[in-house]
Design a protein around this motif. Structure first.
Motif, short mmCIF file in Angstrom:
data_model
loop_
_atom_site.label_atom_id
_atom_site.label_comp_id
_atom_site.label_asym_id
_atom_site.label_seq_id
_atom_site.Cartn_x
_atom_site.Cartn_y
_atom_site.Cartn_z
N PHE A 40 0.81 -1.22 0.00
CA PHE A 40 0.00 0.00 0.00
C PHE A 40 0.85 1.27 0.00
O PHE A 40 0.56 2.23 0.71
CB PHE A 40 -0.97 0.01 1.19
N ASN A 41 1.91 1.27 -0.80
CA ASN A 41 2.79 2.44 -0.86
C ASN A 41 2.58 3.28 -2.11
O ASN A 41 3.35 4.17 -2.39
CB ASN A 41 4.26 2.02 -0.75
N SER A 42 1.51 2.99 -2.88
CA SER A 42 1.25 3.80 -4.06
C SER A 42 0.32 4.97 -3.78
O SER A 42 0.17 5.87 -4.59
CB SER A 42 0.61 2.93 -5.16
N GLY A 43 -0.34 4.95 -2.61
CA GLY A 43 -1.28 6.02 -2.28
C GLY A 43 -2.66 5.79 -2.84
O GLY A 43 -3.58 6.55 -2.54
N ASN A 44 -2.86 4.74 -3.63
CA ASN A 44 -4.16 4.43 -4.21
C ASN A 44 -4.41 2.93 -4.15
O ASN A 44 -3.47 2.14 -4.16
CB ASN A 44 -4.24 4.89 -5.67
N PHE A 45 -5.68 2.56 -4.11
CA PHE A 45 -6.02 1.15 -4.18
C PHE A 45 -5.83 0.66 -5.61
O PHE A 45 -6.28 1.30 -6.57
CB PHE A 45 -7.47 0.92 -3.76
N THR A 46 -5.15 -0.48 -5.76
CA THR A 46 -5.11 -1.12 -7.08
C THR A 46 -6.41 -1.88 -7.28
O THR A 46 -7.26 -1.95 -6.37
CB THR A 46 -3.92 -2.10 -7.14
N THR A 47 -6.60 -2.47 -8.44
CA THR A 47 -7.84 -3.21 -8.71
C THR A 47 -7.90 -4.53 -7.96
O THR A 47 -8.90 -5.25 -8.04
CB THR A 47 -8.00 -3.47 -10.22
N TYR A 48 -6.83 -4.88 -7.21
CA TYR A 48 -6.84 -6.11 -6.42
C TYR A 48 -7.57 -5.92 -5.09
O TYR A 48 -7.89 -6.90 -4.42
CB TYR A 48 -5.41 -6.58 -6.14
N PHE A 49 -7.82 -4.66 -4.69
CA PHE A 49 -8.46 -4.38 -3.40
C PHE A 49 -9.57 -3.38 -3.62
O PHE A 49 -9.43 -2.42 -4.39
CB PHE A 49 -7.45 -3.82 -2.40
N VAL A 50 -10.68 -3.56 -2.90
CA VAL A 50 -11.78 -2.61 -2.99
C VAL A 50 -12.28 -2.30 -1.59
O VAL A 50 -12.46 -3.22 -0.77
CB VAL A 50 -12.92 -3.13 -3.87
N PRO A 51 -12.47 -1.02 -1.25
CA PRO A 51 -13.07 -0.69 0.04
C PRO A 51 -14.58 -0.87 0.00
O PRO A 51 -15.22 -0.64 -1.04
CB PRO A 51 -12.69 0.77 0.23
N LYS A 52 -15.14 -1.26 1.12
CA LYS A 52 -16.59 -1.29 1.29
C LYS A 52 -16.92 -0.56 2.58
O LYS A 52 -16.40 -0.89 3.64
CB LYS A 52 -17.11 -2.74 1.36
N PHE A 53 -17.77 0.45 2.47
CA PHE A 53 -18.11 1.23 3.65
C PHE A 53 -19.43 1.94 3.40
O PHE A 53 -20.00 1.86 2.30
CB PHE A 53 -17.01 2.25 3.97
N ASN A 54 -19.94 2.62 4.42
CA ASN A 54 -21.19 3.36 4.26
C ASN A 54 -21.05 4.73 4.90
O ASN A 54 -19.93 5.19 5.12
CB ASN A 54 -22.38 2.57 4.83
N ASN A 55 -22.17 5.38 5.21
CA ASN A 55 -22.09 6.76 5.68
C ASN A 55 -21.50 6.90 7.07
O ASN A 55 -21.16 8.01 7.50
CB ASN A 55 -23.49 7.40 5.66
N SER A 56 -21.39 5.82 7.84
CA SER A 56 -20.82 5.91 9.18
C SER A 56 -19.50 5.18 9.30
O SER A 56 -19.00 4.96 10.39
CB SER A 56 -21.81 5.34 10.21
N SER A 57 -18.91 4.77 8.19
CA SER A 57 -17.60 4.12 8.21
C SER A 57 -16.80 4.60 7.02
O SER A 57 -17.31 5.28 6.13
CB SER A 57 -17.76 2.59 8.18
N ASN A 58 -15.53 4.24 7.00
CA ASN A 58 -14.67 4.73 5.91
C ASN A 58 -13.46 3.82 5.79
O ASN A 58 -13.05 3.16 6.74
CB ASN A 58 -14.23 6.16 6.17
N VAL A 59 -12.88 3.80 4.59
CA VAL A 59 -11.64 3.07 4.31
C VAL A 59 -10.75 4.01 3.50
O VAL A 59 -11.13 4.46 2.43
CB VAL A 59 -11.89 1.77 3.51
N THR A 60 -9.57 4.31 4.03
CA THR A 60 -8.65 5.23 3.36
C THR A 60 -7.24 4.67 3.39
O THR A 60 -6.94 3.74 4.16
CB THR A 60 -8.66 6.62 4.04
N ILE A 61 -6.37 5.24 2.55
CA ILE A 61 -4.96 4.88 2.56
C ILE A 61 -4.17 6.04 3.14
O ILE A 61 -4.31 7.18 2.69
CB ILE A 61 -4.44 4.55 1.14
N ASN A 62 -3.36 5.77 4.14
CA ASN A 62 -2.46 6.77 4.70
C ASN A 62 -1.21 6.82 3.83
O ASN A 62 -0.44 5.85 3.77
CB ASN A 62 -2.10 6.40 6.14
N THR A 63 -1.01 7.93 3.13
CA THR A 63 0.09 8.04 2.18
C THR A 63 1.41 8.39 2.85
O THR A 63 2.46 8.36 2.19
CB THR A 63 -0.24 9.11 1.11
N VAL A 64 1.37 8.73 4.13
CA VAL A 64 2.62 9.04 4.85
C VAL A 64 3.26 7.77 5.37
O VAL A 64 4.46 7.53 5.20
CB VAL A 64 2.35 10.02 6.00
#
Length: 795
Positions: A552-576
């Motif tokens: 996960f060092n590209s700062g973006n999700f590749t097509t091998y991974f997909v986040p699933k979330f709704n209005n009260s949850s979240n999935v993000t990548i920490n680029t630092v």
């Protein structure tokens, strides 16, 4: 307002409640360039500027004045010989028919070379001047030498009122640079220095309690030098009454106010010399409470059942432009001035543009427990307008967004209030737009509000979604009705033209692989339609082939991974720090279980707080499969408010985990044997459920952090024992060597994405000098097809 009730009213003795000050700045905060006190680009400039007693509000002896220069260290070398005169006048403003005030009536307080600092021009009076505090003050500045500078930055700061009255300055230029006489509505920033007396101005602690429909409490800060006050309360926009009410109390109860009304409370101390100094505070009463059933069409009935508020440059009002089958509706709009619109930000528009938000507030009583209560209204938006609904200060809908260039017809919006039955709630309709302009672009219209019990119903459990890599299909239990549907990327806003009327099941095609989407659906009945439901689904990912590693060092999700979330949850990548963050976000959902949440509550009752990282692995031809995770868990509250689990093919792999320590556990690397699931595509979900929705100052909330996902698999029986071979060095630099007791037919090398990069069937040593640093997988293959895969690292 019928009357005002005081806590206590006693006779007030007239006491001089004044204070002494040594300086006062008129026009403070002005940032425009002014021709006052002199015009630096002209010769023999002369100015007269009026100062009004209600602005400077003091009396006393002036010994010095200072003017603020436009920039630091500007040159006034050619304009440094001044004569300054000061006096009082009955002239209220200048104009073409009003000449300069007779200079012979003014007192000369300075004549000679000015003193200049880095940011100011200082005029120390040779003769002090006493100002009585009740008349208009006039200051005349004349250049007595032919001053001129070609530098356009040599000027003075002040305030320009853009052509509005009063015309408070008169300017003339009589040298070779011109002979014009100008009348201007500007003044320089002027600092008066001396010994001054002025009345004490009251200071407010604020509104003690939130105003009700008819009452409010005002608190004036205690001041030992003040024996009493005189105050008045009046409707905003009306002239201030002249009849003041005396009091010696600092806490003032106001009663018999009108509901849904903006008021101004103005108070002064008992001091009247030199001039009254009122301090104003604004407040608003609540609108009347409405309950099921009720209706508002804004045609002069129930006018106090709602209340309009707006940001500094936005407003809502009743307008015949907003009517839909009725005479009037609510017109929401943002800035009226293009210059004001320059403060607009396109980043996080709701939070960075509060001055552009206009709002209508309603108080709804559902304590009589109506059946299926809904709040309905007609909505129309014009170009680039944002609209949403808040309940109890929490956003309850997505943002309705008009399309660029769009101006669609009114649509009926239904808000489901069932979860609030038995309660009284505050409901806000909020509009946000950048600039309205004269032709009414970027506006919102609302009409025909209804509060009723719905007969047409649709709940989230009535719908099911399934997905492929490029499509999502929506199904419903009721196939006899038509539905309105729309789909957008999960981070995008819905636009007016997104809707389609369909029957279900319905498939959204041509979607992006491994993408999170929001699906909107509402059911169309004979006489009404349901509230829109918001569903969340993601398209499937590209299938992973072992060996595989993702850091996960590209700062973006590749097509091998997909986040699933709704209005009260979240999935993000920490680029630092290069990790995936499974966490929560505030959207008004209730967390069940408080600090002692059970495992069942975490994943079932609190499903709105579940965030997921989903991926798929091809284990069709594998004899074994190992997943390696580097991850850590974090919590803000008790351990049972932050949960983590692994789902394999929709079944939980092991008991859920909770953080061991407050704040954050350390990262750990753990291997998970998934051999029991080989023989097909393995669907894997890393899930977190947490209560804390807001990051603290040190960045800790309830979350799971994942920095590495890795897979290694084998075909058939392993055939090689770890004791039968040696791979060295590991990590390696320019070469790597394999030694084994068992013959092998080939050595193959793969990168972290499973791409074969090298094959050396007969040589045990592989030249790696041209390879990039990183993780690789070495595959040894026997003649009978058996394989062994090991991870190696190049420095």
């Amino acid at each position: 307002m019928k009357n005002l009730l005081l806590l206590l009213l006693v006779p007030i003795f007239c006491v001089a409640q004044s204070e002494q000050i040594l300086s006062f700045t008129a026009g403070a905060g002005g940032g425009d360039f002014t021709n006052q006190p002199i015009g630096c680009q002209s010769e023999f400039s002369k100015t007269q500027t009026l100062y009004y007693p209600n602005e400077i509000q003091f009396k006393g002896t002036i010994t010095e004045i200072r003017y603020t220069t436009s920039f630091d260290n500007i040159s006034l070398a050619n304009s440094n010989i001044w004569t300054v005169k000061i006096g009082t006048t009955t002239v209220a403003e200048f104009g073409a028919a009003i000449p300069f005030i007779d200079t012979n009536t003014l007192t000369t307080v300075f004549s000679g070379a000015i003193t200049q600092t880095r940011t100011e021009v200082i005029i120390s009076f040779t003769q002090p001047f006493f100002y009585n505090g009740t008349d208009n003050l006039v200051i005349e500045v004349s250049e007595t030498a032919p001053g001129f500078t070609s530098s356009l930055i040599s000027a003075f700061k002040g305030s320009e009122n853009f052509g509005n009255p009063p015309i408070r300055s008169k300017v003339s230029f009589t040298g070779s640079t011109g002979g014009a006489i100008l009348n201007e509505n500007s003044e320089p920033i002027t600092k008066f220095i001396g010994i001054f007396e002025r009345c004490i101005r009251p200071a407010y602690s604020g509104i003690q309690s939130t105003p009700s429909q008819t009452t409010a409490t005002i608190i004036i800060e205690n001041n030992q030098a003040v024996s009493g006050y005189n105050y008045v309360v009046y409707e905003k926009g009306m002239p201030m009454p002249t009849n003041l009410i005396p009091t010696v109390q600092n806490t003032i109860e106001l009663t018999d106010l009108l509901p849904a009304q903006e008021y101004v409370f103005a108070a002064k101390t008992n001091c009247n010399t030199p001039i009254n100094r009122f301090a104003n505070i604004g407040f608003s009463t609540k609108p009347l409470t409405i309950s099921v059933p009720d209706a508002i069409n804004f045609d002069g009935i129930n006018t106090r059942n709602y209340f309009f508020t707006g940001g500094f440059i936005a407003n809502a009002s009743i307008s015949n432009k907003a009517g839909n089958n009725s005479a009037n509706g609510i017109l929401f709009r943002g800035a009226l001035d293009a210059l004001q619109a320059n403060t607009w930000s396109d980043f996080d528009v709701w939070n960075t543009n509060p001055n552009f938000i206009s709002q209508a507030n309603f108080i709804i009583d559902l304590t009589n427990n109506p059946t299926n209560p809904v709040f309905k209204f007609d909505l129309k938006q014009k170009e680039e307008n944002y609209f949403r609904v808040r309940i109890n200060n929490v956003v309850k809908t997505w943002t309705f967004k008009s399309s660029p260039g769009g101006d669609i017809n009114f649509q009926k919006i239904t808000i489901d209030l069932s979860e609030f039955s038995g309660k009284t709630i505050n409901l806000d309709l909020q509009s946000l737009s950048k600039y309205t302009g004269d032709i009414g672009i970027r506006t919102a219209f609302v009409d025909n509000i209804e509060l009723k019990s719905a007969t047409c119903l649709a709940k989230e459990i009535d719908f099911l979604t399934t997905s492929t890599e490029n499509s999502i299909t929506l199904k419903a239990t009721d196939l006899s009705s038509n539905y309105e549907v729309a789909i957008v990327n999960q981070t995008a806003d819905l636009t007016d033209n997104s809707w389609t009327t369909v029957s279900l099941p319905y498939t959204f095609d041509n979607l992006t692989i491994a993408k999170a989407y929001k699906i909107f659906v509402r059911k169309i009945c004979v006489n009404e339609i349901t509230a829109f439901l918001e569903l969340f689904e993601s398209t499937k990912t590209t299938v992973i082939n072992a060996p595989f590693s993702e850091a996960f060092n590209s700062g973006n999700f590749t097509t091998y991974f997909v986040p699933k979330f709704n209005n009260s949850s979240n999935v993000t990548i920490n680029t630092v720090y290069n990790y995936v963050n499974l966490h929560q976000r505030e959207n008004g959902k209730t967390w069940f279980g408080d600090l002692n949440t059970t495992e069942s509550q975490a994943w079932n009752e609190n499903k709105n707080f579940v965030s997921t990282l989903n991926f798929r692995v091809n284990a069709t031809n594998l004899a074994s499969l190992t997943m390696t995770l580097n991850y850590k868990l974090a919590r803000f509250y008790a351990a049972n408010s932050s949960w983590f689990r692994i789902m394999i093919n929709e079944k939980q792999l092991m008991p859920s985990q909770v953080p061991n320590s407050l704040n954050s556990d350390p990262f750990t690397t753990t291997n998970f044997d998934l051999t029991a699931f080989v023989g097909g595509i393995v669907n894997i979900e890393l899930q977190h459920s947490g209560r804390r929705t807001t990051f603290t100052s040190n960045g800790i909330n309830d979350a799971a952090y994942i920095s590495l996902v890795e897979f290694i698999g084998t075909l058939g029986n392993e055939g090689f024992s770890k004791n039968h071979f040696k791979i060295y060095p590991n990590p390696f630099s320019n070469s790597i060597t394999v030694e084994t007791e068992i013959p092998f037919s080939s050595i193959e090398m793969y990168d972290v994405l499973g791409k074969k990069i090298d094959a050396t069937p007969t040589t045990n040593t592989i030249n790696t000098s041209t390879w990039n640093s990183g993780i690789y997988f070495l595959k040894l293959k026997k003649a009978d097809g058996q394989e062994l895969i090991r991870k190696v690292i190049k420095n």
